[in-house]
Design a protein around this motif. Structure first.
Motif, PDB file in Angstrom:
ATOM      1  N   SER A  16      15.716 -17.551  10.316  1.00  0.00           N
ATOM      2  CA  SER A  16      14.908 -16.976   9.330  1.00  0.00           C
ATOM      3  C   SER A  16      15.504 -16.491   7.942  1.00  0.00           C
ATOM      4  O   SER A  16      14.921 -16.547   6.840  1.00  0.00           O
ATOM      5  CB  SER A  16      13.878 -15.959   9.900  1.00  0.00           C
ATOM      6  OG  SER A  16      14.795 -14.898  10.269  1.00  0.00           O
ATOM      7  N   TRP A  17      16.751 -16.029   8.400  1.00  0.00           N
ATOM      8  CA  TRP A  17      17.366 -15.515   7.186  1.00  0.00           C
ATOM      9  C   TRP A  17      18.025 -16.495   6.251  1.00  0.00           C
ATOM     10  O   TRP A  17      18.340 -16.432   5.140  1.00  0.00           O
ATOM     11  CB  TRP A  17      18.762 -14.601   7.845  1.00  0.00           C
ATOM     12  CG  TRP A  17      18.321 -13.180   7.933  1.00  0.00           C
ATOM     13  CD1 TRP A  17      17.969 -12.549   8.801  1.00  0.00           C
ATOM     14  CD2 TRP A  17      18.425 -12.108   6.769  1.00  0.00           C
ATOM     15  NE1 TRP A  17      17.622 -11.044   8.842  1.00  0.00           N
ATOM     16  CE2 TRP A  17      17.961 -10.737   7.707  1.00  0.00           C
ATOM     17  CE3 TRP A  17      18.653 -12.024   5.557  1.00  0.00           C
ATOM     18  CZ2 TRP A  17      17.866  -9.525   6.832  1.00  0.00           C
ATOM     19  CZ3 TRP A  17      18.619 -10.707   4.984  1.00  0.00           C
ATOM     20  CH2 TRP A  17      18.302  -9.551   5.458  1.00  0.00           C
ATOM     21  N   MET A  18      18.294 -17.896   6.914  1.00  0.00           N
ATOM     22  CA  MET A  18      18.997 -18.863   6.267  1.00  0.00           C
ATOM     23  C   MET A  18      18.035 -19.230   5.056  1.00  0.00           C
ATOM     24  O   MET A  18      18.484 -19.901   4.052  1.00  0.00           O
ATOM     25  CB  MET A  18      19.359 -19.934   7.200  1.00  0.00           C
ATOM     26  CG  MET A  18      20.393 -19.692   7.984  1.00  0.00           C
ATOM     27  SD  MET A  18      22.089 -19.318   7.262  1.00  0.00           S
ATOM     28  CE  MET A  18      22.406 -21.045   7.010  1.00  0.00           C
ATOM     29  N   LYS A  19      16.831 -19.034   5.192  1.00  0.00           N
ATOM     30  CA  LYS A  19      15.782 -19.527   4.234  1.00  0.00           C
ATOM     31  C   LYS A  19      15.906 -18.565   3.093  1.00  0.00           C
ATOM     32  O   LYS A  19      15.246 -18.948   2.056  1.00  0.00           O
ATOM     33  CB  LYS A  19      14.266 -19.533   4.973  1.00  0.00           C
ATOM     34  CG  LYS A  19      13.923 -20.887   5.876  1.00  0.00           C
ATOM     35  CD  LYS A  19      12.809 -20.654   6.678  1.00  0.00           C
ATOM     36  CE  LYS A  19      12.947 -21.522   7.927  1.00  0.00           C
ATOM     37  NZ  LYS A  19      12.063 -21.066   8.682  1.00  0.00           N
ATOM     38  N   ASP A  20      16.427 -17.541   3.061  1.00  0.00           N
ATOM     39  CA  ASP A  20      16.540 -16.433   1.921  1.00  0.00           C
ATOM     40  C   ASP A  20      17.563 -16.768   1.029  1.00  0.00           C
ATOM     41  O   ASP A  20      18.896 -16.542   1.482  1.00  0.00           O
ATOM     42  CB  ASP A  20      16.495 -15.125   2.588  1.00  0.00           C
ATOM     43  CG  ASP A  20      16.302 -13.993   1.827  1.00  0.00           C
ATOM     44  OD1 ASP A  20      16.592 -14.262   0.460  1.00  0.00           O
ATOM     45  OD2 ASP A  20      15.920 -12.710   2.108  1.00  0.00           O
ATOM     46  N   ASP A  21      17.366 -17.207  -0.092  1.00  0.00           N
ATOM     47  CA  ASP A  21      18.375 -17.420  -0.964  1.00  0.00           C
ATOM     48  C   ASP A  21      19.194 -16.142  -1.704  1.00  0.00           C
ATOM     49  O   ASP A  21      20.003 -16.331  -2.351  1.00  0.00           O
ATOM     50  CB  ASP A  21      17.708 -18.399  -1.961  1.00  0.00           C
ATOM     51  CG  ASP A  21      16.994 -17.598  -2.996  1.00  0.00           C
ATOM     52  OD1 ASP A  21      16.616 -16.532  -3.066  1.00  0.00           O
ATOM     53  OD2 ASP A  21      16.673 -18.384  -3.996  1.00  0.00           O
ATOM     54  N   ARG A  22      18.770 -15.127  -0.915  1.00  0.00           N
ATOM     55  CA  ARG A  22      19.616 -13.780  -1.380  1.00  0.00           C
ATOM     56  C   ARG A  22      20.824 -13.733  -0.900  1.00  0.00           C
ATOM     57  O   ARG A  22      21.783 -13.077  -0.874  1.00  0.00           O
ATOM     58  CB  ARG A  22      18.867 -12.476  -1.125  1.00  0.00           C
ATOM     59  CG  ARG A  22      17.804 -12.183  -2.196  1.00  0.00           C
ATOM     60  CD  ARG A  22      16.774 -11.086  -1.618  1.00  0.00           C
ATOM     61  NE  ARG A  22      16.623 -10.910  -0.328  1.00  0.00           N
ATOM     62  CZ  ARG A  22      16.154 -10.126   0.511  1.00  0.00           C
ATOM     63  NH1 ARG A  22      16.134  -8.870  -0.141  1.00  0.00           N
ATOM     64  NH2 ARG A  22      15.965 -10.032   1.642  1.00  0.00           N
ATOM     65  N   VAL A  23      21.006 -14.718   0.402  1.00  0.00           N
ATOM     66  CA  VAL A  23      22.294 -14.280   1.382  1.00  0.00           C
ATOM     67  C   VAL A  23      23.229 -15.176   0.732  1.00  0.00           C
ATOM     68  O   VAL A  23      23.393 -16.251   0.182  1.00  0.00           O
ATOM     69  CB  VAL A  23      21.920 -15.275   2.606  1.00  0.00           C
ATOM     70  CG1 VAL A  23      23.106 -15.126   3.651  1.00  0.00           C
ATOM     71  CG2 VAL A  23      20.624 -14.649   3.399  1.00  0.00           C
ATOM     72  N   VAL A  24      24.477 -14.312   0.743  1.00  0.00           N
ATOM     73  CA  VAL A  24      25.626 -14.996  -0.017  1.00  0.00           C
ATOM     74  C   VAL A  24      26.937 -15.224   1.092  1.00  0.00           C
ATOM     75  O   VAL A  24      27.625 -16.030   1.024  1.00  0.00           O
ATOM     76  CB  VAL A  24      26.493 -13.993  -0.942  1.00  0.00           C
ATOM     77  CG1 VAL A  24      25.220 -14.475  -2.196  1.00  0.00           C
ATOM     78  CG2 VAL A  24      26.386 -12.677  -0.568  1.00  0.00           C
ATOM     79  N   HIS A  25      26.721 -14.273   2.164  1.00  0.00           N
ATOM     80  CA  HIS A  25      27.783 -14.588   3.350  1.00  0.00           C
ATOM     81  C   HIS A  25      27.456 -14.411   4.594  1.00  0.00           C
ATOM     82  O   HIS A  25      26.412 -13.603   4.876  1.00  0.00           O
ATOM     83  CB  HIS A  25      29.230 -13.683   3.217  1.00  0.00           C
ATOM     84  CG  HIS A  25      29.756 -13.452   1.948  1.00  0.00           C
ATOM     85  ND1 HIS A  25      30.473 -14.363   1.459  1.00  0.00           N
ATOM     86  CD2 HIS A  25      29.841 -12.466   0.958  1.00  0.00           C
ATOM     87  CE1 HIS A  25      31.007 -14.191   0.429  1.00  0.00           C
ATOM     88  NE2 HIS A  25      30.494 -12.817  -0.093  1.00  0.00           N
ATOM     89  N   LEU A  26      27.757 -15.033   5.638  1.00  0.00           N
ATOM     90  CA  LEU A  26      27.639 -14.837   6.884  1.00  0.00           C
ATOM     91  C   LEU A  26      28.852 -14.668   7.671  1.00  0.00           C
ATOM     92  O   LEU A  26      29.710 -15.699   7.685  1.00  0.00           O
ATOM     93  CB  LEU A  26      26.779 -16.262   7.606  1.00  0.00           C
ATOM     94  CG  LEU A  26      25.499 -16.418   6.873  1.00  0.00           C
ATOM     95  CD1 LEU A  26      25.093 -17.762   7.325  1.00  0.00           C
ATOM     96  CD2 LEU A  26      24.387 -15.150   7.465  1.00  0.00           C
ATOM     97  N   VAL A  82      25.444 -11.757  14.044  1.00  0.00           N
ATOM     98  CA  VAL A  82      25.996 -12.118  12.906  1.00  0.00           C
ATOM     99  C   VAL A  82      25.781 -11.141  11.630  1.00  0.00           C
ATOM    100  O   VAL A  82      24.626 -10.407  11.490  1.00  0.00           O
ATOM    101  CB  VAL A  82      25.089 -13.441  12.347  1.00  0.00           C
ATOM    102  CG1 VAL A  82      25.663 -13.949  11.190  1.00  0.00           C
ATOM    103  CG2 VAL A  82      25.337 -14.548  13.385  1.00  0.00           C
ATOM    104  N   GLU A  83      26.683 -11.069  10.843  1.00  0.00           N
ATOM    105  CA  GLU A  83      26.670  -9.915   9.663  1.00  0.00           C
ATOM    106  C   GLU A  83      26.404 -10.825   8.461  1.00  0.00           C
ATOM    107  O   GLU A  83      27.220 -11.520   8.000  1.00  0.00           O
ATOM    108  CB  GLU A  83      28.199  -9.157   9.564  1.00  0.00           C
ATOM    109  CG  GLU A  83      28.005  -8.313   8.344  1.00  0.00           C
ATOM    110  CD  GLU A  83      29.496  -7.845   7.745  1.00  0.00           C
ATOM    111  OE1 GLU A  83      30.159  -7.833   8.855  1.00  0.00           O
ATOM    112  OE2 GLU A  83      29.646  -7.477   6.735  1.00  0.00           O
ATOM    113  N   VAL A  84      25.166 -10.314   7.896  1.00  0.00           N
ATOM    114  CA  VAL A  84      24.427 -10.850   6.859  1.00  0.00           C
ATOM    115  C   VAL A  84      24.772 -10.264   5.648  1.00  0.00           C
ATOM    116  O   VAL A  84      24.366  -8.796   5.647  1.00  0.00           O
ATOM    117  CB  VAL A  84      22.844 -11.246   7.087  1.00  0.00           C
ATOM    118  CG1 VAL A  84      22.633 -12.237   5.874  1.00  0.00           C
ATOM    119  CG2 VAL A  84      22.881 -12.053   8.369  1.00  0.00           C
ATOM    120  N   ARG A  85      25.361 -10.874   4.453  1.00  0.00           N
ATOM    121  CA  ARG A  85      25.584 -10.073   3.375  1.00  0.00           C
ATOM    122  C   ARG A  85      24.705 -10.713   2.254  1.00  0.00           C
ATOM    123  O   ARG A  85      24.631 -11.850   2.037  1.00  0.00           O
ATOM    124  CB  ARG A  85      26.815 -10.196   2.872  1.00  0.00           C
ATOM    125  CG  ARG A  85      27.665  -9.451   3.765  1.00  0.00           C
ATOM    126  CD  ARG A  85      29.411  -9.380   3.090  1.00  0.00           C
ATOM    127  NE  ARG A  85      30.298  -8.541   4.029  1.00  0.00           N
ATOM    128  CZ  ARG A  85      31.376  -8.117   3.576  1.00  0.00           C
ATOM    129  NH1 ARG A  85      31.763  -8.498   2.281  1.00  0.00           N
ATOM    130  NH2 ARG A  85      32.007  -7.531   4.496  1.00  0.00           N
TER     131      ARG A  85
END
Lengths: 206, 286
Positions: B238-248, B255-258
């Motif tokens: 679900s986070w992968m669909k968010d284009d704010r994500v820059v690092h995993l 998983v640490e999501v930045r």
């Protein structure tokens, strides 16, 4: 560095790069040498125009070909721009040497030719030199340029220019002075200048 | 130092570069998405393309003559897809170019060619045909031919694009070494390469400059905007669909999501990387 050394290097580099392809006009020269030795003056003049002089287009197209390999243009273009006039001069010198031998054989029986015939040969040489140059610049592809050149030249020879809706460059029938012959030479020179400007414009534009 | 002053380049009615001003020194990285005008700018810099308006100065002296930079002696340009004379060996190519560049005397030319081959670590491949060299090796031959005439400025267009990881590292190291005695301009959309190499960065987007400064200044653009959260691996999709994500960053089954926020968050304590600053600038000009 002497100019002579540079020219020698450029010829040996041509050989390294293009191998026997660069020698095709020379092979043609030897074939024509045999033919002209036994042919009539009119027949010799026809083959000189149609089977020898157009080879300068092959030479120049082959020379410029590396520019159009993928990834080469930005690196090679400044060098080709710098040396293109020397390249044209050295190829012209080779063709001139072969031409003198061939025309010498044509005139072996003491015949003479009108100056207009020589002028016509110069116009054909320049026409094919710059036509070849413009063709490879316009098509940016060795095979396309060569195909167009071959098709055009063959079409002119086979149809003796009748098919073309514009004046053709070769003279097939008479080698005497006549207004049509003069106008043909004029047109060929104009076309040569047109293709020269087109080729050089493409080469030097940024 | 190279100074670009209000460079504009238009093709017919399309403006490719619009009033670009830059001060280039050290190892300079030009970042930007595809089609931003990086290659056009580089070609203008080395005189391969004319400019419509503006001026280029090298060490305070204008080098623009009749709408193009007259810099053939000072600047060397390596295009992205360098590939010349595939039928010849690397040494033959370099000897030929050395002669065309006017290096006098055969002994001198051979010496120079050997020097530059050594510099790019290709002495062993000197007699290998160009077509048989790998992409990275071919580019190193490209650098060698630039070094023949000892230019003070080297320009590289996407130098590591398409190279495998080992070649990329080798190539990056070589560029860094060259940076010790040359001014270098590198265009890339691989932020990691720029981070490793460059002392100054310019960001180009749609033909205009969005940022110019040091890597540290670029990183600081994302200060306060970068957030992190720890999520279980199964929530990742679900986070992968968010284009704010820059690092995993993976930590076992967590998983640490930045991600980059659009407004500053006072609670942000994440140290930004160069790519975060780059993305902040790119997203900030929507």
């Amino acid at each position: 560095m002497s100019m002579l050394f540079l020219i020698k290097h450029l010829f040996s580099f041509d050989w390294k790069l293009h191998k026997t392809a660069i020698l095709l006009p020379v092979f043609m020269f030897f074939i024509l040498l045999v033919h002209i030795s036994t042919a009539s003056t009119a027949s010799s003049l026809r083959v000189l125009q149609t089977a020898f002089l157009p080879w300068i287009a092959w030479t120049i197209i082959l020379h410029l070909r590396p520019l159009f390999d993928e990834g080469a243009r930005d690196t090679l273009l400044p060098h080709y721009r710098k040396w293109i006039f020397l390249d044209i001069l050295r190829y012209t010198a080779i063709f001139l040497g072969m031409y003198i031998v061939l025309i010498g054989i044509v005139l072996r029986h003491g015949d003479s030719l009108l100056p207009i015939v020589y002028i016509h040969h110069v116009s054909i040489f320049l026409f094919f030199l710059f036509f070849g140059m413009a063709l490879i610049w316009l098509t940016k592809n060795f095979e396309f340029a060569l195909s167009i050149l071959l098709m055009y030249t063959l079409l002119e020879i086979v149809t003796k220019g009748q098919f073309m809706p514009w004046p053709h460059v070769f003279q097939f029938e008479t080698f005497e002075f006549d207004p049509l012959f003069v106008s043909k030479i004029g047109t060929t020179f104009i076309l040569a200048i047109f293709f020269m400007m087109m080729g050089l414009f493409q080469m030097y534009r940024r | 130092m190279i100074e670009l002053k209000q460079i504009t380049k238009s093709y017919r009615k399309k403006t490719v570069l619009d009033d670009v001003s830059l001060k280039i020194e050290g190892i300079y990285g030009l970042l930007g998405p595809n089609g931003a005008g990086k290659t056009t700018l580089m070609k203008i810099l080395c005189g391969l393309t004319s400019l419509t308006k503006g001026d280029i100065q090298i060490n305070g002296k204008s080098v623009v003559k009749r709408k193009h930079a007259d810099v053939s002696r000072q600047v060397g340009f390596l295009p992205q897809d360098f590939n010349i004379y595939p039928e010849l060996t690397a040494k033959d190519v370099l000897l030929h170019l050395a002669l065309l560049q006017g290096i006098p005397g055969e002994t001198e030319r051979r010496k120079r060619v050997e020097e530059v081959l050594q510099r790019v670590n290709l002495l062993e491949q000197a007699d290998t045909y160009m077509r048989e060299l790998s992409g990275g090796m071919r580019r190193r031959v490209g650098i060698a031919q630039l070094l023949l005439r000892k230019p003070q400025i080297l320009i590289f267009d996407e130098p590591t694009a398409g190279l495998d990881i080992e070649e990329r590292i080798r190539f990056r190291n070589l560029l860094r070494e060259l940076g010790e005695d040359h001014t270098i301009v590198i265009s890339s959309h691989i932020v990691e390469d720029i981070e490793f190499l460059c002392t100054k960065i310019g960001i180009l987007r749609q033909g205009s400059i969005q940022f110019e400064g040091t890597p540290k200044e670029l990183k600081s653009k994302a200060n306060g905007y970068l957030m992190r959260t720890i999520i279980p691996t199964e929530c990742l999709s679900s986070w992968m669909k968010d284009d704010r994500v820059v690092h995993l960053i993976e930590h076992g089954n967590q998983v640490e999501v930045r991600y980059l926020e659009e407004v500053t968050e006072s609670s942000s304590d994440v140290e930004p990387r160069l790519i975060d600053g780059y993305l902040k600038i790119m997203r900030g000009v929507k």
